[in-house]
Scaffold this active site. Sequence first.
Site, PDB file in Angstrom:
ATOM      1  N   ARG A  50      16.615 -40.867 -31.500  1.00  0.00           N
ATOM      2  CA  ARG A  50      16.611 -40.070 -32.742  1.00  0.00           C
ATOM      3  C   ARG A  50      17.715 -39.016 -32.705  1.00  0.00           C
ATOM      4  O   ARG A  50      18.390 -38.764 -33.718  1.00  0.00           O
ATOM      5  CB  ARG A  50      15.239 -39.400 -32.942  1.00  0.00           C
ATOM      6  CG  ARG A  50      15.153 -38.622 -34.250  1.00  0.00           C
ATOM      7  CD  ARG A  50      13.734 -38.195 -34.587  1.00  0.00           C
ATOM      8  NE  ARG A  50      13.231 -37.167 -33.689  1.00  0.00           N
ATOM      9  CZ  ARG A  50      11.979 -36.695 -33.721  1.00  0.00           C
ATOM     10  NH1 ARG A  50      11.110 -37.188 -34.589  1.00  0.00           N
ATOM     11  NH2 ARG A  50      11.589 -35.763 -32.880  1.00  0.00           N
ATOM     12  N   LYS A 149      17.331 -34.152 -37.344  1.00  0.00           N
ATOM     13  CA  LYS A 149      16.652 -32.949 -36.844  1.00  0.00           C
ATOM     14  C   LYS A 149      17.745 -31.922 -36.535  1.00  0.00           C
ATOM     15  O   LYS A 149      18.164 -31.741 -35.393  1.00  0.00           O
ATOM     16  CB  LYS A 149      15.829 -33.315 -35.610  1.00  0.00           C
ATOM     17  CG  LYS A 149      14.709 -32.348 -35.306  1.00  0.00           C
ATOM     18  CD  LYS A 149      13.773 -32.936 -34.276  1.00  0.00           C
ATOM     19  CE  LYS A 149      12.996 -31.874 -33.527  1.00  0.00           C
ATOM     20  NZ  LYS A 149      12.154 -31.018 -34.354  1.00  0.00           N
ATOM     21  N   GLU A 182       5.317 -32.356 -45.261  1.00  0.00           N
ATOM     22  CA  GLU A 182       4.936 -32.184 -43.855  1.00  0.00           C
ATOM     23  C   GLU A 182       4.665 -30.720 -43.565  1.00  0.00           C
ATOM     24  O   GLU A 182       4.735 -29.890 -44.464  1.00  0.00           O
ATOM     25  CB  GLU A 182       6.043 -32.717 -42.938  1.00  0.00           C
ATOM     26  CG  GLU A 182       7.378 -32.036 -43.124  1.00  0.00           C
ATOM     27  CD  GLU A 182       8.500 -32.659 -42.302  1.00  0.00           C
ATOM     28  OE1 GLU A 182       8.217 -33.326 -41.301  1.00  0.00           O
ATOM     29  OE2 GLU A 182       9.660 -32.451 -42.665  1.00  0.00           O
TER      30      GLU A 182
HETATM   31  N1  PLP Z   1       8.359 -32.508 -38.805  1.00  0.00           N
HETATM   32  C1  PLP Z   1       9.210 -31.540 -38.443  1.00  0.00           C
HETATM   33  C2  PLP Z   1       9.901 -30.757 -39.478  1.00  0.00           C
HETATM   34  C3  PLP Z   1       9.430 -31.282 -37.076  1.00  0.00           C
HETATM   35  O1  PLP Z   1      10.271 -30.324 -36.697  1.00  0.00           O
HETATM   36  C4  PLP Z   1       8.730 -32.042 -36.115  1.00  0.00           C
HETATM   37  C5  PLP Z   1       8.933 -31.776 -34.685  1.00  0.00           C
HETATM   38  O2  PLP Z   1       9.761 -32.372 -34.064  1.00  0.00           O
HETATM   39  C6  PLP Z   1       7.857 -33.047 -36.545  1.00  0.00           C
HETATM   40  C7  PLP Z   1       7.703 -33.251 -37.905  1.00  0.00           C
HETATM   41  C8  PLP Z   1       7.103 -33.901 -35.587  1.00  0.00           C
HETATM   42  O3  PLP Z   1       7.947 -34.808 -34.952  1.00  0.00           O
HETATM   43  P1  PLP Z   1       7.637 -35.332 -33.498  1.00  0.00           P
HETATM   44  O4  PLP Z   1       6.287 -35.950 -33.524  1.00  0.00           O
HETATM   45  O5  PLP Z   1       8.712 -36.322 -33.231  1.00  0.00           O
HETATM   46  O6  PLP Z   1       7.698 -34.160 -32.587  1.00  0.00           O
END
Ligand code: PLP
Length: 286
Positions: A50, A149, A182
């Site tokens: 990712r 991200k 989210e």
């Molecule tokens: N949504 C956001 C905005 C995030 O920063 C994160 C954290 O990484 C997640 C969702 C959850 O993603 P993950 O399960 O890959 O940590």
Amino acid sequence: EQIYIDGKFYSKENARISVYDHGLLYGDGVFEGIRAYNGRVFRLDEHIDRMYDGARAICLVPPLSKEEFKEAILETLRRNDLKDAYIRPIFTRGVGDLGLDPRKCPKAGVIIIAVSWGAMYGDLYEKGLTGVTVSVRRNAPEALPTNIKSLNYLNNILAKIEANEKGGDEAIIFDIRGNISEGSGDNIFIIKNGRIRTPFVQYNLNGITRGAVFELAEKLGISLAEANLGYFDLYTADEVFVTGTAAEIAPMTRIDGRVIGDGKPGPVTKKLMTAYTELTRTTGTP
Ligand code: PLP
């Protein structure tokens, strides 16, 4: 604490980057959040993929291969003698001048921080989090791909500030179409009549914990589908939970002053929490 910067390790006091790094000047870069459980890193390759995809999407060329980067992450854990850890790798655009043109930054910066880590929400895994729907909107995929991200987390931070002000543990962010997107650092799931629903992936970060929940639901024979979800779905849910690398699976039992279900973490959430704990403690890169 030993912090990796551009191939070398520094103590916390000596870990410094340039004020001309475009990661600082423009939020130009990408990052990850990764967990290690009992000396094994959970879904390390997925996180690295990712991060490299995010870098590629913004034309940032990491100065090391995925294999080298993986080794650097594992070496950071070893140097810090960490078994249960939260790991924060960062690629920055690197050092340039005050202009935003990335061609002025010849080499991307690489930082890896790893700290000791337990359960993020403490006793709230038993009590449930208090959620607050907030006014800030998730950036739309039409404006910026949501799966990068990036080091620009201002909308998430504004969401967190609003949740804090209203006495909540986590924000619930909507997208500009008016659907739930989210949390500030996690994905969200709603359970109604034994079926789990979660917002379409295009409108949030494609969470790695989210992916694990899809796998676990399938294994446990629980129906799970993506859907457009709004306030009504939130307020009338039997159960709500959020997922993230840091949060793991965390029940949400209060939202905007309303009690969700009977106000306690529900049976489907608890089943998934148990399965996730088992998964994280029995798999991963040693
Ligand atoms: N949504 C956001 C905005 C995030 O920063 C994160 C954290 O990484 C997640 C969702 C959850 O993603 P993950 O399960 O890959 O940590």
